[in-house]
Design a protein around this motif. Sequence first.
Motif, PDB file in Angstrom:
ATOM      1  N   VAL B  75       0.854  -1.191   0.000  1.00 26.25           N
ATOM      2  CA  VAL B  75       0.000   0.000   0.000  1.00 26.25           C
ATOM      3  C   VAL B  75       0.890   1.241   0.000  1.00 26.25           C
ATOM      4  O   VAL B  75       2.043   1.181   0.411  1.00 26.25           O
ATOM      5  N   LYS B  76       0.326   2.341  -0.502  1.00 22.04           N
ATOM      6  CA  LYS B  76       1.107   3.572  -0.551  1.00 22.04           C
ATOM      7  C   LYS B  76       0.237   4.759  -0.154  1.00 22.04           C
ATOM      8  O   LYS B  76      -1.002   4.635  -0.090  1.00 22.04           O
ATOM      9  N   ASP B  77       0.907   5.885   0.101  1.00 25.45           N
ATOM     10  CA  ASP B  77       0.198   7.112   0.464  1.00 25.45           C
ATOM     11  C   ASP B  77      -0.945   7.406  -0.497  1.00 25.45           C
ATOM     12  O   ASP B  77      -0.764   7.307  -1.708  1.00 25.45           O
ATOM     13  N   GLY B  78      -2.081   7.780   0.048  1.00 24.16           N
ATOM     14  CA  GLY B  78      -3.203   8.152  -0.805  1.00 24.16           C
ATOM     15  C   GLY B  78      -4.148   6.994  -1.110  1.00 24.16           C
ATOM     16  O   GLY B  78      -5.231   7.202  -1.639  1.00 24.16           O
ATOM     17  N   ASP B  79      -3.718   5.756  -0.788  1.00 22.45           N
ATOM     18  CA  ASP B  79      -4.606   4.613  -1.029  1.00 22.45           C
ATOM     19  C   ASP B  79      -5.781   4.649  -0.061  1.00 22.45           C
ATOM     20  O   ASP B  79      -5.682   5.174   1.047  1.00 22.45           O
ATOM     21  N   GLU B  80      -6.877   4.024  -0.501  1.00 20.44           N
ATOM     22  CA  GLU B  80      -8.016   3.840   0.389  1.00 20.44           C
ATOM     23  C   GLU B  80      -8.226   2.348   0.594  1.00 20.44           C
ATOM     24  O   GLU B  80      -8.318   1.591  -0.365  1.00 20.44           O
ATOM     25  N   VAL B  81      -8.261   1.960   1.851  1.00 21.34           N
ATOM     26  CA  VAL B  81      -8.484   0.561   2.196  1.00 21.34           C
ATOM     27  C   VAL B  81      -9.862   0.454   2.837  1.00 21.34           C
ATOM     28  O   VAL B  81     -10.197   1.242   3.723  1.00 21.34           O
ATOM     29  N   SER B  82     -10.692  -0.493   2.364  1.00 12.11           N
ATOM     30  CA  SER B  82     -12.025  -0.670   2.946  1.00 12.11           C
ATOM     31  C   SER B  82     -12.147  -2.057   3.535  1.00 12.11           C
ATOM     32  O   SER B  82     -11.737  -3.034   2.913  1.00 12.11           O
ATOM     33  N   ILE B  83     -12.738  -2.113   4.704  1.00  2.93           N
ATOM     34  CA  ILE B  83     -13.027  -3.395   5.342  1.00  2.93           C
ATOM     35  C   ILE B  83     -14.529  -3.640   5.147  1.00  2.93           C
ATOM     36  O   ILE B  83     -15.343  -2.797   5.541  1.00  2.93           O
ATOM     37  N   VAL B  84     -14.883  -4.754   4.509  1.00  2.00           N
ATOM     38  CA  VAL B  84     -16.289  -4.991   4.163  1.00  2.00           C
ATOM     39  C   VAL B  84     -16.713  -6.406   4.586  1.00  2.00           C
ATOM     40  O   VAL B  84     -16.469  -7.372   3.865  1.00  2.00           O
ATOM     41  N   PRO B  85     -17.326  -6.533   5.767  1.00  2.00           N
ATOM     42  CA  PRO B  85     -17.796  -7.854   6.185  1.00  2.00           C
ATOM     43  C   PRO B  85     -19.120  -8.202   5.529  1.00  2.00           C
ATOM     44  O   PRO B  85     -19.872  -7.315   5.111  1.00  2.00           O
ATOM     45  N   ALA B  86     -19.396  -9.507   5.438  1.00  2.00           N
ATOM     46  CA  ALA B  86     -20.710  -9.947   4.972  1.00  2.00           C
ATOM     47  C   ALA B  86     -21.761  -9.455   5.962  1.00  2.00           C
ATOM     48  O   ALA B  86     -21.542  -9.488   7.170  1.00  2.00           O
TER      49      ALA B  86
END
Lengths: 266, 93
Positions: B75-86
């Motif tokens: 991952v790098k600066d500016g990335d967006e990480v989303s956590i998405v559970p069922a």
Amino acid sequence: MEFTESELERYSRQIILKEVGGRGQYALKRARALVVGAGGLGSPIAMYLGAAGVGTIGLIDGDAVDLSNLQRQVLHTTPHVGMPKVESGRQLLEALNPDVRVTTYQEPLDAGNIMTLLPDYDLVLDGSDNFGTRFLVNDACFFARKTLISGSIFRFEGQLATIKPHEGHPCYRCLYPEPPPAGLVPNCQEAGVLGVLAGTIGVLQANEAIKEILKTGETLANHLLIYDALDMTFRKVRRPKDPRCPLCGTAPTITALEEHHVSCRL
Amino acid sequence: MITIRIPTPLRSMTGGKSEIEGKGASIGELIEQMNADHPGLKDRLCDEQGEIRRFINVYLNEEDIRFLTGKDTPVKDGDEVSIVPAIAGGAHD
Ligand SMILES: [Zn+2]
């Protein structure tokens, strides 16, 4: 294709859309949609499909209308409290649009009845409230090669996907291989949900179904839509087909329907 | 900085915040740092073997990291990480 005068008038606002037209309206009339759950999601799904002229709507739900349902389950009205939900739903849909044939099943959907119901339908809309049914519906639709429009909600968040593994697209297990263990599922009764959220996701499910029937537009066959009603964001993420999927992958381990008993309670 | 989107069921771990910021070179490092800031978050995301649970997806921007290189995904600066559970609600929820 023949329409009555009243049908032409009723559907005039959508027949004039070039994506619908007489041909599309006829496709809607011939379409048969099974709605799993006559609750928060099933209500807007059934009402908008019925209003649009989907010819056959199946409703399956074993529950009766409760006063606490009415905050979001707009298929039911106060005088129908205590009535089976599928009967209450039938009455409203028939009043809304007498052209629609409503078939009701007053029982919970399970591994014992689902495969006998699916041959009578072209597509399935899942508005169920638990992981067991959700995975069961996915697996059954895969085996029966039926398109599934999956929607789910939790508090202020909703998810939506169109599931068509029989056309080379991913299934629900490609997205989530297995349901969570019981201990990690929040208590359904205490979870709470905003009524409008059920409406938003249910209406979007109906929209996906109508596009499937009309064979028009971009669908969510390869994406998951995530809606956050508090932040007011819609996000679309890619949903690839998983070659290791236990159901639709290259070496499947699930070859028959299985019941998942995932309790709501912690 | 990397923006991490927290789903409703996990917001109790982040003081109700729907977005937090994180640092790290990979998804795995990001999870370790998130856990340092919000103790217990890793247990909710990962099983006993440290693998991300099978009913939770993590997206780097639009992509599911299971189809990239999992927790090693850079991952790098500016990335967006989303956590998405069922999630499962519909008829009653
Ligand atoms: Zn699959």
